[in-house]
Design a protein around this motif. Sequence first.
Motif, PDB file in Angstrom:
ATOM      1  N   ILE A 114      47.644  37.211  39.591  1.00 11.21           N
ATOM      2  CA  ILE A 114      46.963  37.665  38.377  1.00 11.21           C
ATOM      3  C   ILE A 114      47.000  39.193  38.307  1.00 11.21           C
ATOM      4  O   ILE A 114      47.326  39.868  39.281  1.00 11.21           O
ATOM      5  CB  ILE A 114      45.484  37.209  38.325  1.00 11.21           C
ATOM      6  CG1 ILE A 114      44.682  37.810  39.474  1.00 11.21           C
ATOM      7  CG2 ILE A 114      45.373  35.693  38.304  1.00 11.21           C
ATOM      8  CD1 ILE A 114      43.174  37.625  39.349  1.00 11.21           C
ATOM      9  N   GLU A 115      46.618  39.714  37.159  1.00 11.75           N
ATOM     10  CA  GLU A 115      46.393  41.148  37.017  1.00 11.75           C
ATOM     11  C   GLU A 115      44.996  41.441  37.559  1.00 11.75           C
ATOM     12  O   GLU A 115      44.056  40.694  37.294  1.00 11.75           O
ATOM     13  CB  GLU A 115      46.471  41.556  35.549  1.00 11.75           C
ATOM     14  CG  GLU A 115      46.204  43.024  35.322  1.00 11.75           C
ATOM     15  CD  GLU A 115      46.272  43.427  33.861  1.00 11.75           C
ATOM     16  OE1 GLU A 115      46.166  44.635  33.595  1.00 11.75           O
ATOM     17  OE2 GLU A 115      46.421  42.551  32.995  1.00 11.75           O
ATOM     18  N   THR A 116      44.870  42.505  38.313  1.00 10.24           N
ATOM     19  CA  THR A 116      43.562  42.906  38.829  1.00 10.24           C
ATOM     20  C   THR A 116      43.197  44.291  38.305  1.00 10.24           C
ATOM     21  O   THR A 116      44.063  45.055  37.900  1.00 10.24           O
ATOM     22  CB  THR A 116      43.535  42.933  40.366  1.00 10.24           C
ATOM     23  OG1 THR A 116      44.529  43.854  40.828  1.00 10.24           O
ATOM     24  CG2 THR A 116      43.789  41.561  40.957  1.00 10.24           C
ATOM     25  N   SER A 163      40.700  41.113  34.328  1.00 17.77           N
ATOM     26  CA  SER A 163      41.198  39.736  34.446  1.00 17.77           C
ATOM     27  C   SER A 163      40.621  39.021  35.656  1.00 17.77           C
ATOM     28  O   SER A 163      40.378  37.811  35.606  1.00 17.77           O
ATOM     29  CB  SER A 163      42.725  39.728  34.537  1.00 17.77           C
ATOM     30  OG  SER A 163      43.293  40.237  33.368  1.00 17.77           O
ATOM     31  N   ASP A 164      40.388  39.763  36.736  1.00 18.92           N
ATOM     32  CA  ASP A 164      39.822  39.124  37.927  1.00 18.92           C
ATOM     33  C   ASP A 164      38.402  38.634  37.640  1.00 18.92           C
ATOM     34  O   ASP A 164      38.041  37.515  37.998  1.00 18.92           O
ATOM     35  CB  ASP A 164      39.870  40.039  39.148  1.00 18.92           C
ATOM     36  CG  ASP A 164      39.606  41.502  38.850  1.00 18.92           C
ATOM     37  OD1 ASP A 164      39.431  41.881  37.680  1.00 18.92           O
ATOM     38  OD2 ASP A 164      39.578  42.281  39.809  1.00 18.92           O
ATOM     39  N   ASP A 209      37.266  37.925  34.632  1.00 22.40           N
ATOM     40  CA  ASP A 209      37.425  36.841  33.662  1.00 22.40           C
ATOM     41  C   ASP A 209      37.761  35.533  34.361  1.00 22.40           C
ATOM     42  O   ASP A 209      37.258  34.472  33.983  1.00 22.40           O
ATOM     43  CB  ASP A 209      38.517  37.174  32.642  1.00 22.40           C
ATOM     44  CG  ASP A 209      38.104  38.278  31.678  1.00 22.40           C
ATOM     45  OD1 ASP A 209      36.894  38.517  31.509  1.00 22.40           O
ATOM     46  OD2 ASP A 209      39.014  38.901  31.094  1.00 22.40           O
ATOM     47  N   LEU A 210      38.617  35.594  35.381  1.00 22.10           N
ATOM     48  CA  LEU A 210      38.946  34.395  36.149  1.00 22.10           C
ATOM     49  C   LEU A 210      37.695  33.828  36.812  1.00 22.10           C
ATOM     50  O   LEU A 210      37.431  32.623  36.755  1.00 22.10           O
ATOM     51  CB  LEU A 210      40.013  34.694  37.205  1.00 22.10           C
ATOM     52  CG  LEU A 210      40.349  33.543  38.159  1.00 22.10           C
ATOM     53  CD1 LEU A 210      40.871  32.323  37.413  1.00 22.10           C
ATOM     54  CD2 LEU A 210      41.350  34.002  39.219  1.00 22.10           C
ATOM     55  N   TRP A 248      52.226  44.147  36.455  1.00 21.90           N
ATOM     56  CA  TRP A 248      50.770  44.059  36.593  1.00 21.90           C
ATOM     57  C   TRP A 248      50.326  42.910  37.482  1.00 21.90           C
ATOM     58  O   TRP A 248      49.136  42.621  37.571  1.00 21.90           O
ATOM     59  CB  TRP A 248      50.120  43.933  35.207  1.00 21.90           C
ATOM     60  CG  TRP A 248      50.522  45.053  34.308  1.00 21.90           C
ATOM     61  CD1 TRP A 248      51.323  44.979  33.201  1.00 21.90           C
ATOM     62  CD2 TRP A 248      50.180  46.434  34.459  1.00 21.90           C
ATOM     63  NE1 TRP A 248      51.493  46.209  32.659  1.00 21.90           N
ATOM     64  CE2 TRP A 248      50.797  47.137  33.406  1.00 21.90           C
ATOM     65  CE3 TRP A 248      49.415  47.152  35.379  1.00 21.90           C
ATOM     66  CZ2 TRP A 248      50.678  48.505  33.248  1.00 21.90           C
ATOM     67  CZ3 TRP A 248      49.289  48.519  35.210  1.00 21.90           C
ATOM     68  CH2 TRP A 248      49.911  49.184  34.161  1.00 21.90           C
ATOM     69  N   GLN A 249      51.243  42.246  38.138  1.00 22.99           N
ATOM     70  CA  GLN A 249      50.887  41.086  38.957  1.00 22.99           C
ATOM     71  C   GLN A 249      50.437  41.489  40.354  1.00 22.99           C
ATOM     72  O   GLN A 249      51.033  42.364  40.986  1.00 22.99           O
ATOM     73  CB  GLN A 249      52.068  40.123  39.082  1.00 22.99           C
ATOM     74  CG  GLN A 249      52.377  39.374  37.814  1.00 22.99           C
ATOM     75  CD  GLN A 249      53.524  38.417  37.996  1.00 22.99           C
ATOM     76  OE1 GLN A 249      54.533  38.736  38.612  1.00 22.99           O
ATOM     77  NE2 GLN A 249      53.374  37.214  37.447  1.00 22.99           N
TER      78      GLN A 249
END
Length: 133
Positions: free
Chosen positions: A48-50, A54-55, A57-58, A109-110
Amino acid sequence: MDTAVLELDTSRRRITDLTAQVREFCAAKGDGLCNVFVPHATAGVAVIETGAGSDEDLLDALERLLPRDDRYRHAHGSPGHGADHVLPGLVCPSVTVPVGAGEPLLGTWQSIVLVDLNRDNPRRSVRLSFVSG
């Protein structure tokens, strides 16, 4: 196959970025595949993008999907611990990343992260395995 094991303490965070350790492990190994595997029944690995939200959101999405209450048949441990055992069905226990010239071929962005919502066990092992190709 070349293998290493990372020992981690997840007591302070639910998402742990493993990207730097994976890059270090793959350095100078040439072309191949790197598998990142967490041998635990209550954790998973994601790409994921960190750092841009996004982290979090996950984590929010997982909390909505896996509420920490008494609905689970797997009922030992802290309240809602059954949700921890469902997590690997949603966040797989492993990912495999292609490696070129010793560098994981991740997108811009991964990041490779360990996802661990379980508060009952903060000690985690993550196995890195490299297969030349």
